[in-house]
Design a protein around this motif. Structure first.
Motif, PDB file in Angstrom:
ATOM      1  N   ASP A  92       0.845  -1.198   0.000  1.00  0.00           N
ATOM      2  CA  ASP A  92       0.000   0.000   0.000  1.00  0.00           C
ATOM      3  C   ASP A  92       0.882   1.250   0.000  1.00  0.00           C
ATOM      4  OD1 ASP A  92      -1.861   1.968   0.329  1.00  0.00           O
ATOM      5  OD2 ASP A  92      -2.537   1.304   2.318  1.00  0.00           O
ATOM      6  N   HIS A  93       1.085   1.823  -1.177  1.00  0.00           N
ATOM      7  CA  HIS A  93       1.972   2.985  -1.267  1.00  0.00           C
ATOM      8  C   HIS A  93       1.421   4.185  -0.478  1.00  0.00           C
ATOM      9  CE1 HIS A  93       4.960   5.742  -2.675  1.00  0.00           C
ATOM     10  NE2 HIS A  93       4.063   6.495  -3.286  1.00  0.00           N
ATOM     11  N   ALA A  94       0.092   4.256  -0.348  1.00  0.00           N
ATOM     12  CA  ALA A  94      -0.483   5.339   0.455  1.00  0.00           C
ATOM     13  C   ALA A  94       0.024   5.251   1.897  1.00  0.00           C
ATOM     14  CB  ALA A  94      -2.007   5.268   0.418  1.00  0.00           C
ATOM     15  N   ALA A  95       0.268   4.009   2.352  1.00  0.00           N
ATOM     16  CA  ALA A  95       0.812   3.831   3.705  1.00  0.00           C
ATOM     17  C   ALA A  95       2.246   4.350   3.792  1.00  0.00           C
ATOM     18  CB  ALA A  95       0.753   2.356   4.101  1.00  0.00           C
ATOM     19  N   CYS A  96       2.994   4.268   2.683  1.00  0.00           N
ATOM     20  CA  CYS A  96       4.363   4.825   2.664  1.00  0.00           C
ATOM     21  C   CYS A  96       4.309   6.340   2.877  1.00  0.00           C
ATOM     22  CB  CYS A  96       5.055   4.551   1.331  1.00  0.00           C
ATOM     23  SG  CYS A  96       5.198   2.820   0.880  1.00  0.00           S
ATOM     24  N   ILE A  97       3.427   6.983   2.119  1.00  0.00           N
ATOM     25  CA  ILE A  97       3.288   8.438   2.225  1.00  0.00           C
ATOM     26  C   ILE A  97       2.846   8.827   3.636  1.00  0.00           C
ATOM     27  CG2 ILE A  97       2.047  10.451   1.335  1.00  0.00           C
ATOM     28  CD1 ILE A  97       4.047   9.306  -0.664  1.00  0.00           C
TER      29      ILE A  97
ATOM     30  N   ALA B 243      13.219   6.643   1.175  1.00  0.00           N
ATOM     31  CA  ALA B 243      12.940   5.750   0.050  1.00  0.00           C
ATOM     32  C   ALA B 243      11.946   4.694   0.507  1.00  0.00           C
ATOM     33  CB  ALA B 243      14.226   5.091  -0.432  1.00  0.00           C
ATOM     34  N   CYS B 244      10.909   4.446  -0.296  1.00  0.00           N
ATOM     35  CA  CYS B 244       9.867   3.491   0.080  1.00  0.00           C
ATOM     36  C   CYS B 244      10.041   2.180  -0.680  1.00  0.00           C
ATOM     37  CB  CYS B 244       8.484   4.099  -0.142  1.00  0.00           C
ATOM     38  SG  CYS B 244       7.825   3.894  -1.808  1.00  0.00           S
ATOM     39  N   PRO B 245       9.321   1.128  -0.261  1.00  0.00           N
ATOM     40  CA  PRO B 245       9.491  -0.188  -0.897  1.00  0.00           C
ATOM     41  C   PRO B 245       9.119  -0.207  -2.375  1.00  0.00           C
ATOM     42  CG  PRO B 245       8.250  -0.383   1.154  1.00  0.00           C
ATOM     43  CD  PRO B 245       8.382   1.076   0.873  1.00  0.00           C
ATOM     44  N   HIS B 246       8.381   0.800  -2.838  1.00  0.00           N
ATOM     45  CA  HIS B 246       7.963   0.822  -4.237  1.00  0.00           C
ATOM     46  C   HIS B 246       8.918   1.609  -5.126  1.00  0.00           C
ATOM     47  CE1 HIS B 246       4.495   0.486  -1.503  1.00  0.00           C
ATOM     48  NE2 HIS B 246       4.291  -0.572  -2.251  1.00  0.00           N
ATOM     49  N   GLY B 247      10.030   2.052  -4.543  1.00  0.00           N
ATOM     50  CA  GLY B 247      11.039   2.723  -5.351  1.00  0.00           C
ATOM     51  C   GLY B 247      10.834   4.221  -5.492  1.00  0.00           C
ATOM     52  N   TYR B 248       9.954   4.790  -4.673  1.00  0.00           N
ATOM     53  CA  TYR B 248       9.783   6.248  -4.689  1.00  0.00           C
ATOM     54  C   TYR B 248      10.819   6.896  -3.780  1.00  0.00           C
ATOM     55  CZ  TYR B 248       5.411   5.818  -7.221  1.00  0.00           C
ATOM     56  OH  TYR B 248       4.481   5.546  -8.182  1.00  0.00           O
ATOM     57  N   LEU B 249      11.399   7.982  -4.286  1.00  0.00           N
ATOM     58  CA  LEU B 249      12.284   8.813  -3.478  1.00  0.00           C
ATOM     59  C   LEU B 249      11.437   9.950  -2.920  1.00  0.00           C
ATOM     60  CD1 LEU B 249      15.227   9.379  -2.554  1.00  0.00           C
ATOM     61  CD2 LEU B 249      15.441  10.844  -4.576  1.00  0.00           C
TER      62      LEU B 249
HETATM   63 ZN   LIG Z   1       5.685   3.204  -1.463  1.00  0.00          ZN
END
Ligand SMILES: [Zn+2]
Ligand SMILES: [Zn+2]
Length: 280
Positions: free
Chosen positions: A41-46, A73-79
């Motif tokens: 869940d990338h929203a959880a990264c943010i 840096a998140c698990p989906h590769g976003y900086l």
């Molecule tokens: Zn993410």
């Protein structure tokens, strides 16, 4: 590079103090439990990144001006942008350490999500490379280097010790990996002697005479890369030369180096506007 900017995060410009250059970058982890929900869940990264900033701003002991890290840096590769470029970190432990290195956080922790994905490693590397383009030196270290902490955890630290290679690429060799025969070391010593005079090139610009080397380094990206490469090689060779003393003559090596330098000079001539002459 998949960059999420401060404005995309809804954050104002960072109030952190300026720091134009450092020796390099230190890698961090959260040091607490991190939910494995981040993996899916990338929203959880943010949300995680925003929560880290909120907790730092609420920290009365440290009185942070902003989230402490330059990037995450998140698990989906976003900086994920933090203080960003040109800003002193608040994450390395004290003022001296904060001035010495920028800081990039991997969103992994001491339990739950502990192992960085390849995409995360790639994003941390993106952050390091971006900071290097804006004043960071070549060092890549872990928070624990020079400070009593387990950060950045076993997994990230092992990667840092390998030189933080981009996943899928070969590991850059470290000084410790380089083994030379005595003959090779002597050849390198000669190489060094040949290269040294070129470090002092003078060039005649429009209005001034200055050190071509300094000029080139600040001018053109490809030339900058080239001259930095030469500088790095010269430094490495210099160090080796100190170890082995003066070398024996190996004309073949010298010829090869002179040819390589001649080609480099041609490239420099082509790439740099305003260089009218080079004198050795
Ligand atoms: Zn993410
Ligand atoms: Zn840390």
């Amino acid at each position: 590079m998949k960059l999420v900017t401060r404005s995309q995060l809804g954050w104002p410009a960072s109030a952190a103090p300026a720091q134009a250059t450092t020796k390099g970058v230190k890698v961090h982890y959260e040091g607490t439990a991190v939910s494995t929900k981040l993996l899916t869940d990338h929203a959880a990264c943010i949300a995680e990144w925003k929560a880290i900033r909120a907790s730092h701003l609420a920290n009365k002991v440290e009185s942070y001006s902003d989230v402490a890290y330059n990037f995450a840096a998140c698990p989906h590769g976003y900086l994920l942008e933090g203080r960003g470029i040109g800003k002193r970190t608040g994450a390395n432990g004290n003022q001296t350490l904060n001035r010495a290195h920028y800081a990039v956080l991997g969103l992994v922790g001491s339990s739950g999500l502990v192992t960085p994905t390849d995409a995360m490693l790639g994003a941390i590397r993106d952050g390091i490379d971006l900071l290097r383009k804006h004043g960071a030196g070549p060092e890549i270290r872990g928070h624990r280097d020079g400070y009593a902490t387990t950060c950045p955890g076993a997994s990230l630290y092992a990667w840092v010790q390998k030189g933080a290679p981009r996943p899928g690429t070969t590991t850059p060799p470290t000084e410790d990996d380089v083994t030379l025969t005595v003959a090779q070391a002597k050849q390198l010593a000669e190489l060094h002697d040949v290269l040294v005079p070129y470090a002092g090139w003078q060039y005649r610009g429009k209005d001034e005479t200055t050190d071509a080397y300094a000029y080139l380094r600040g001018t053109n990206a490809s030339v900058k890369a080239l001259t930095m490469q030469i500088a790095a090689q010269t430094a490495a060779i210099s160090k080796l030369a100190q170890l082995v003393g003066s070398g024996v003559n190996t004309q073949q090596v010298v010829d090869a180096v002179e040819k390589a330098i001649a080609e480099a000079v041609v490239k420099v001539d082509v790439d740099v506007t305003g260089v009218q002459n080079q004198e050795s």
